[in-house]
Scaffold this motif. Structure first.
Motif, PDB file in Angstrom:
ATOM      1  N   ASP A 183      -1.295 -41.012 -46.141  1.00  0.00           N
ATOM      2  CA  ASP A 183      -1.038 -39.821 -46.966  1.00  0.00           C
ATOM      3  C   ASP A 183       0.331 -39.870 -47.638  1.00  0.00           C
ATOM      4  OD1 ASP A 183      -3.491 -38.845 -46.368  1.00  0.00           O
ATOM      5  OD2 ASP A 183      -2.814 -37.436 -44.823  1.00  0.00           O
ATOM      6  N   LEU A 184       1.341 -40.264 -46.874  1.00  0.00           N
ATOM      7  CA  LEU A 184       2.689 -40.344 -47.454  1.00  0.00           C
ATOM      8  C   LEU A 184       2.716 -41.329 -48.618  1.00  0.00           C
ATOM      9  CD1 LEU A 184       5.335 -40.438 -44.562  1.00  0.00           C
ATOM     10  CD2 LEU A 184       5.269 -38.840 -46.480  1.00  0.00           C
ATOM     11  N   THR A 185       2.105 -42.493 -48.411  1.00  0.00           N
ATOM     12  CA  THR A 185       2.101 -43.525 -49.450  1.00  0.00           C
ATOM     13  C   THR A 185       1.437 -42.996 -50.717  1.00  0.00           C
ATOM     14  OG1 THR A 185       1.899 -45.175 -47.711  1.00  0.00           O
ATOM     15  CG2 THR A 185       1.466 -45.909 -49.951  1.00  0.00           C
ATOM     16  N   ILE A 186       0.244 -42.415 -50.546  1.00  0.00           N
ATOM     17  CA  ILE A 186      -0.507 -41.935 -51.710  1.00  0.00           C
ATOM     18  C   ILE A 186       0.252 -40.810 -52.411  1.00  0.00           C
ATOM     19  CG2 ILE A 186      -2.641 -40.777 -52.435  1.00  0.00           C
ATOM     20  CD1 ILE A 186      -3.283 -43.556 -51.681  1.00  0.00           C
ATOM     21  N   ASN A 187       0.759 -39.869 -51.639  1.00  0.00           N
ATOM     22  CA  ASN A 187       1.457 -38.730 -52.245  1.00  0.00           C
ATOM     23  C   ASN A 187       2.724 -39.154 -52.979  1.00  0.00           C
ATOM     24  OD1 ASN A 187      -0.070 -36.361 -51.860  1.00  0.00           O
ATOM     25  ND2 ASN A 187       0.421 -36.408 -49.673  1.00  0.00           N
ATOM     26  N   PHE A 188       3.461 -40.077 -52.418  1.00  0.00           N
ATOM     27  CA  PHE A 188       4.675 -40.562 -53.084  1.00  0.00           C
ATOM     28  C   PHE A 188       4.306 -41.390 -54.315  1.00  0.00           C
ATOM     29  CE2 PHE A 188       8.085 -40.501 -49.444  1.00  0.00           C
ATOM     30  CZ  PHE A 188       7.954 -39.130 -49.368  1.00  0.00           C
ATOM     31  N   TYR A 189       3.270 -42.176 -54.188  1.00  0.00           N
ATOM     32  CA  TYR A 189       2.882 -43.036 -55.309  1.00  0.00           C
ATOM     33  C   TYR A 189       2.403 -42.208 -56.498  1.00  0.00           C
ATOM     34  CZ  TYR A 189       1.070 -47.225 -57.617  1.00  0.00           C
ATOM     35  OH  TYR A 189       0.845 -48.251 -58.511  1.00  0.00           O
ATOM     36  N   ARG A 190       1.610 -41.177 -56.230  1.00  0.00           N
ATOM     37  CA  ARG A 190       1.082 -40.343 -57.320  1.00  0.00           C
ATOM     38  C   ARG A 190       2.189 -39.648 -58.098  1.00  0.00           C
ATOM     39  NH1 ARG A 190      -4.134 -40.018 -57.737  1.00  0.00           N
ATOM     40  NH2 ARG A 190      -5.514 -40.186 -55.945  1.00  0.00           N
ATOM     41  N   ARG A 191       3.325 -39.439 -57.483  1.00  0.00           N
ATOM     42  CA  ARG A 191       4.454 -38.771 -58.142  1.00  0.00           C
ATOM     43  C   ARG A 191       5.415 -39.757 -58.782  1.00  0.00           C
ATOM     44  NH1 ARG A 191       2.062 -35.915 -54.697  1.00  0.00           N
ATOM     45  NH2 ARG A 191       1.925 -33.644 -54.839  1.00  0.00           N
ATOM     46  N   ASN A 192       5.060 -41.031 -58.726  1.00  0.00           N
ATOM     47  CA  ASN A 192       5.887 -42.089 -59.298  1.00  0.00           C
ATOM     48  C   ASN A 192       7.238 -42.241 -58.596  1.00  0.00           C
ATOM     49  OD1 ASN A 192       5.794 -44.208 -61.241  1.00  0.00           O
ATOM     50  ND2 ASN A 192       7.325 -43.143 -62.480  1.00  0.00           N
ATOM     51  N   TYR A 193       7.253 -41.967 -57.274  1.00  0.00           N
ATOM     52  CA  TYR A 193       8.474 -42.197 -56.500  1.00  0.00           C
ATOM     53  C   TYR A 193       8.599 -43.672 -56.115  1.00  0.00           C
ATOM     54  CZ  TYR A 193       8.326 -37.095 -55.363  1.00  0.00           C
ATOM     55  OH  TYR A 193       8.284 -35.732 -55.396  1.00  0.00           O
ATOM     56  N   ILE A 194       7.459 -44.331 -55.927  1.00  0.00           N
ATOM     57  CA  ILE A 194       7.472 -45.674 -55.315  1.00  0.00           C
ATOM     58  C   ILE A 194       6.473 -46.615 -55.985  1.00  0.00           C
ATOM     59  CG2 ILE A 194       8.236 -44.978 -53.004  1.00  0.00           C
ATOM     60  CD1 ILE A 194       5.230 -44.925 -52.204  1.00  0.00           C
ATOM     61  N   GLU A 195       6.670 -47.904 -55.739  1.00  0.00           N
ATOM     62  CA  GLU A 195       5.718 -48.919 -56.180  1.00  0.00           C
ATOM     63  C   GLU A 195       4.658 -49.194 -55.111  1.00  0.00           C
ATOM     64  OE1 GLU A 195       5.727 -51.065 -59.358  1.00  0.00           O
ATOM     65  OE2 GLU A 195       6.310 -48.971 -59.492  1.00  0.00           O
ATOM     66  N   GLY A 196       4.934 -48.742 -53.896  1.00  0.00           N
ATOM     67  CA  GLY A 196       3.979 -49.004 -52.825  1.00  0.00           C
ATOM     68  C   GLY A 196       4.630 -48.877 -51.462  1.00  0.00           C
ATOM     69  N   LEU A 197       4.065 -49.603 -50.507  1.00  0.00           N
ATOM     70  CA  LEU A 197       4.445 -49.435 -49.102  1.00  0.00           C
ATOM     71  C   LEU A 197       5.033 -50.724 -48.537  1.00  0.00           C
ATOM     72  CD1 LEU A 197       4.227 -47.784 -46.389  1.00  0.00           C
ATOM     73  CD2 LEU A 197       1.935 -48.778 -46.145  1.00  0.00           C
ATOM     74  N   PHE A 198       6.119 -50.581 -47.783  1.00  0.00           N
ATOM     75  CA  PHE A 198       6.652 -51.680 -46.984  1.00  0.00           C
ATOM     76  C   PHE A 198       6.526 -51.236 -45.542  1.00  0.00           C
ATOM     77  CE2 PHE A 198       9.775 -53.662 -44.381  1.00  0.00           C
ATOM     78  CZ  PHE A 198      10.114 -54.879 -44.927  1.00  0.00           C
ATOM     79  N   LEU A 199       5.694 -51.912 -44.786  1.00  0.00           N
ATOM     80  CA  LEU A 199       5.419 -51.431 -43.435  1.00  0.00           C
ATOM     81  C   LEU A 199       5.794 -52.477 -42.393  1.00  0.00           C
ATOM     82  CD1 LEU A 199       4.232 -49.021 -41.909  1.00  0.00           C
ATOM     83  CD2 LEU A 199       1.996 -50.135 -42.039  1.00  0.00           C
ATOM     84  N   SER A 200       6.659 -52.051 -41.479  1.00  0.00           N
ATOM     85  CA  SER A 200       7.058 -52.906 -40.372  1.00  0.00           C
ATOM     86  C   SER A 200       6.882 -52.083 -39.096  1.00  0.00           C
ATOM     87  CB  SER A 200       8.505 -53.350 -40.567  1.00  0.00           C
ATOM     88  OG  SER A 200       8.902 -54.191 -39.510  1.00  0.00           O
TER      89      SER A 200
END
Lengths: 256, 410
Positions: free
Chosen positions: B93-110
């Motif tokens: 949800d965080l990834t999708i919500n941030f992406y839809r608002r043009n905050y991010i290019e995607g997810l870096f997950l560790s």
């Protein structure tokens, strides 16, 4: 003959001016769009409006010499809205048409280098649009953003958003030039809003935002703060990358 | 007590921030079936944190609970830090919500390691899989591979991620053993080499059959920590060079060690070695974009980079016999070696000189840094002809930059 040319302010208009300069042997010392020159003091001015036949002939001539790529560059120079743009485009085209070879890569030549520099500025601004546009979800499910680019690059920027956001309604509005581009999940439309829904500081009014919107913006701000390494703090570098004039459009810089 | 998403985000972004990888580039994944997202190969930095680092991806840990006790790590098991864990759905949800608002290019997950490597890896993959298959997400996904991953796990990770990375962390095995007793280099190199093979095979397959599904199309990267162990730049850059050449890595990241823990196994440092880190990146650029061999940058006589000047200038001063270089006749590769001339300017020069002589003023306007370049070039219109006196140039450049630094801190 030295002349002052007033044209209609369109890209086709500029190309028509170039055509007329050749045909009528004009040597303008000033070319300016009509809107900037309502009450001219000069009486000896020539008015030129876009003529599709003339502008197409110039375009075809350019196409043969510098291909589509080169014409795109000139269009970007036009979008810069810099006062020098019309004379620069004219000078550049003269160079192109009078030389035997394709001199578009001779960066020793002042107009060629200057075009290259302006194109770089425009590309940087387009890239900044891709980076700094921030959508806010409204009650009617539109992801809306206000922005005030340094140059008129909105139309050059939206293809990227169209490819990326195909399953949501979105609108990017250029406050300075008072037009926006709206995507209705099928195609792009240029729109002008009569009842703007933003404040004097260009912030979209809170009453039109979707229920969860503020919370998400605060989460983003929280992320922004948490990902910073305090021991490496470097505000000078931060400012160089995120210039002040963009701050008001970024939730991470407006939310306290 | 159950933590809110906001609390988890603060804890797990804070714990992930020491991984310096930020790239969202190098992959190509186009939007299909009116889905969400598109990656074109060009990365975008959507913001910059106040430390000046690019924010391109939502960089978080799935959890900071960890069974390992690596001396350099803030999340090590013996530290008394607040712990948290996201659910799969929360990250999606965080990834999708941030992406839809043009905050991010995607997810870096560790992630911190719970139970064992593959148990952890499988949970990271589950999130990437959900984003791709259920959310029709085509944005960028960078997954961390925990050392010791099995071949099955790697195979699956590559199907959903744009880039994968296994971190070496400490440049030599000997030092690693000292400060991260549960880790060893073979558990890093094994998955890394497998990735090299699979990425290469996938590229070949896709050349033959266009429809072959992509496998980690943005390649792989790694990170080494600088200054938590006593290795010299010679060791670090030789390692990087071999990672680029043998393992075909896209990037090696250098993370200047920030003293987060007090530990007798670690050196006593008060500040992160930021200048050294910067010089290592410059040296890295010389290897990747300027055609330098690692031996030309550091050697047994000069095992560490000169902190006072960039490695390209330092190279030129050690090799006065190669200069001055004639701007109008020298091949592109040699022009690239001139301090103060970068890739873009070198290209403009080479294109322009076909039309006639390129002069001093021309290359200044094209963007060369003449304060450095002027010592090393032959070009018509030069105010003062170049004389290569390394000691003199060095003195001038170093005292200039020291003055600049004084101004910075004044």
């Amino acid at each position: 003959m030295p002349t002052n040319i007033i044209y209609d302010g369109s890209f086709e208009g500029i190309l028509t001016v170039i055509f007329d300069c050749y045909e009528r042997k004009l040597e303008p010392f000033c070319i300016s769009p009509r809107s900037n020159n309502q009450s001219s003091l000069f009486s000896d001015r020539i008015e030129i409006d876009a003529d599709p036949e003339k502008s197409n002939r110039v375009l075809n001539g350019l196409f043969k010499k510098i291909s589509k790529n080169g014409i795109d560059k000139l269009y970007k120079v036009f979008c810069s809205e810099l006062p020098e743009r019309e004379l620069l485009i004219l000078e550049y085209c003269k160079k192109i048409f009078t030389s035997k070879y394709n001199i578009a890569n001779d960066f020793r030549s002042q107009p060629v280098l200057r075009v290259q520099q302006i194109v770089k500025m425009i590309n940087r601004e387009i890239h900044r649009m891709h980076a700094f546009v921030r959508f806010q979800k409204t009650k009617d499910d539109i992801y809306a953003a206000t922005i005030k680019p340094d140059f008129d690059v909105l139309a050059l920027s939206v293809d990227h958003f169209k490819k990326r956001y195909q399953d949501q309604l979105w609108l990017i509005y250029d406050i300075k030039r008072d037009y926006g581009i709206y995507y209705d999940k099928a195609e792009l439309k240029t729109v002008q809003l009569n009842n703007p829904v933003w404040t004097e500081r260009h912030q979209i009014k809170e009453e039109v935002l979707a229920e969860n919107e503020k919370r998400l913006q605060i989460m983003w701000k929280k992320y922004f703060d948490s990902t910073c390494i305090e021991e490496r703090k470097n505000m000078k570098l931060h400012l160089r990358h995120v210039p002040h004039r963009y701050w008001r459009y970024l939730p991470e810089k407006t939310i306290l | 007590m159950k933590k809110s998403i906001e609390e988890k985000l603060a804890i797990l972004a804070d714990a992930a921030k020491y991984d310096v990888s930020c790239a969202s580039s190098g992959s190509n994944r186009s939007n299909k079936n009116k889905g969400l997202g598109n990656s074109t190969g060009m990365g975008i930095c959507h913001s910059y944190s106040e430390d000046g680092r690019c924010i391109s991806l939502l960089k978080i840990l799935l959890t900071n609970y960890c069974v390992y006790d690596c001396a350099y790590c803030i999340s090590r098991s013996s530290n008394d830090v607040e712990r948290a864990a996201f659910t799969v759905q929360e990250v999606v949800d965080l990834t999708i919500n941030f992406y839809r608002r043009n905050y991010i290019e995607g997810l870096f997950l560790s992630s911190g390691i719970f139970k064992n490597a593959d148990y952890t890896n499988e949970r990271l993959i589950r999130i990437a899989k959900k984003l791709r298959t259920e959310e029709n997400f085509h944005g960028y996904i960078h997954l961390k591979i925990i050392p010791g991953a099995s071949e099955e796990v790697i195979q699956e990770a590559g199907m959903y991620a744009d880039r994968l990375s296994v971190n070496l962390e400490i440049p030599t095995e000997k030092q690693l053993k000292k400060i991260a007793p549960e880790k060893d280099h073979s558990s890093v190199y094994q998955p890394m080499n497998l990735l090299t093979e699979k990425i290469f095979e996938n590229k070949e397959d896709r050349r033959k059959y266009k429809k072959t599904p992509k496998f980690s199309p943005g390649g792989q990267s790694t990170q080494v920590i600088i200054g938590a162990s006593p290795e010299q730049d010679l060791t670090i850059l030789n390692l990087a060079s071999s990672l680029y050449n043998k393992q075909r890595l896209k990037r090696v990241y250098y993370s200047g060690y920030i003293p987060v823990n007090e530990d007798s196994r670690l050196p006593v440092v008060t500040n992160a070695p930021l200048i050294r880190e910067n010089r290592l990146y410059q040296a890295d650029w010389l290897m990747r974009f300027y055609g330098f061999d690692v031996k030309e940058i550091v050697d047994d006589a000069n095992p560490n980079l000169d902190l006072r000047m960039d490695p390209k200038l330092s190279y030129a001063l050690r090799h006065p016999e190669l200069f001055p270089i004639d701007i109008n006749t020298a091949p592109y590769e040699l022009i690239l070696r001139v301090p103060g001339i970068g890739v873009k300017t070198a290209k403009l020069i080479v294109k322009s000189r076909k039309f006639g002589k390129v002069r001093y003023e021309h290359i200044r306007k094209m963007g060369a840094a003449m304060n450095r370049a002027k010592f090393f070039i032959l070009v018509p219109g030069t105010p003062i002809p170049p004389t290569i006196q390394p000691q003199k140039i060095k003195h001038q450049m170093v005292s200039n930059s020291q003055q600049n630094q004084l101004q910075l801190f004044a």
